[in-house]
Design an enzyme around this catalytic site. Sequence first.
Site, PDB file in Angstrom:
ATOM      1  NE  ARG A   3      37.253  72.883  70.005  1.00 16.69           N
ATOM      2  CZ  ARG A   3      36.641  73.853  69.375  1.00 16.69           C
ATOM      3  NH1 ARG A   3      35.858  73.975  68.409  1.00 16.69           N
ATOM      4  NH2 ARG A   3      36.129  74.813  70.424  1.00 16.69           N
ATOM      5  CE  LYS A  14      37.325  76.940  78.102  1.00 17.95           C
ATOM      6  NZ  LYS A  14      36.505  75.867  77.384  1.00 17.95           N
ATOM      7  NE  ARG A  70      37.588  78.687  67.788  1.00 19.78           N
ATOM      8  CZ  ARG A  70      37.775  78.379  69.008  1.00 19.78           C
ATOM      9  NH1 ARG A  70      37.605  79.238  70.007  1.00 19.78           N
ATOM     10  NH2 ARG A  70      38.180  77.162  69.558  1.00 19.78           N
ATOM     11  NE  ARG A  74      41.856  72.811  75.575  1.00 17.59           N
ATOM     12  CZ  ARG A  74      41.314  73.986  75.201  1.00 17.59           C
ATOM     13  NH1 ARG A  74      41.514  74.972  76.089  1.00 17.59           N
ATOM     14  NH2 ARG A  74      40.049  74.299  74.508  1.00 17.59           N
ATOM     15  NE  ARG A  98      32.947  79.445  69.452  1.00 16.36           N
ATOM     16  CZ  ARG A  98      33.803  78.873  70.469  1.00 16.36           C
ATOM     17  NH1 ARG A  98      33.563  79.219  71.644  1.00 16.36           N
ATOM     18  NH2 ARG A  98      34.418  77.729  69.965  1.00 16.36           N
TER      19      ARG A  98
END
Length: 215
Positions: free
Chosen positions: A172, A13, A161, A88, A127
Amino acid sequence: MRIVLVGPPGAGKGTQAAFLAKNLSIPHISTGDLFRANISQNTELGRRAKAFMDAGDLVPDEITIGMAKDRMEQPDAVNGFLLDGFPRNVSQAEALDGMLEEAGMKLDAVLDLEVEEDEVVKRIAGRRICRNDSAHVFHVVYAAPKTPGVCDTCGGELYQREDDSEATVRNRLEVYHTQTEPIIDYYKAQGLLVTIPALGEVADVTQRAMDALKK
Ligand code: ADP
């Protein structure tokens, strides 16, 4: 244009939002980025949000909705915006509809980035994000920077992160299924939903999204 981007964590995203916002000349509004900025500036809002984020849970609506509204009311967003990470859950979607209705506006499209769960876990685990700009996103295998740990774009430090650890990613994804996925039906019922297969090259996914928006 007023666009909402949905999709599981790791769907890309943030990456797609940066490209799309640039192509469409609208601001990219990411609630995750807004929270992270508040945390790094140690604001009251950031302190309230941090524990929820680190656990991979949603930050409560009473914090999130006001923050998103403030950002959408900034002058650069009068002619449109691309929302990334908001809404969300269904109550945030309803709050957004309420805000837009009050302002005499409506959404043009909701883009759903579709990608399977195994892929998402691989993407998130590798990531790395630039400390200077969260739009500078890399991956240790799929999009490795020229020098490990250093941003190709601006030379900033790359970091992982806190909520990208494997245990938090599982939560998540669970939160995504239970709380966020219902907004897909919500927007489908409004005729706004466009599903974009999010596998493949970043530029190809952007092109699919741009083509879908032209229709
Ligand atoms: P990703 O899409 O990769 O999960 P984000 O940067 O969008 O990451 O969000 C990171 C975290 O910020 C979420 O796991 C959640 O804790 C918090 N967050 C972001 N947007 C919202 C929102 N609209 N409502 C509640 N919490 C949010």
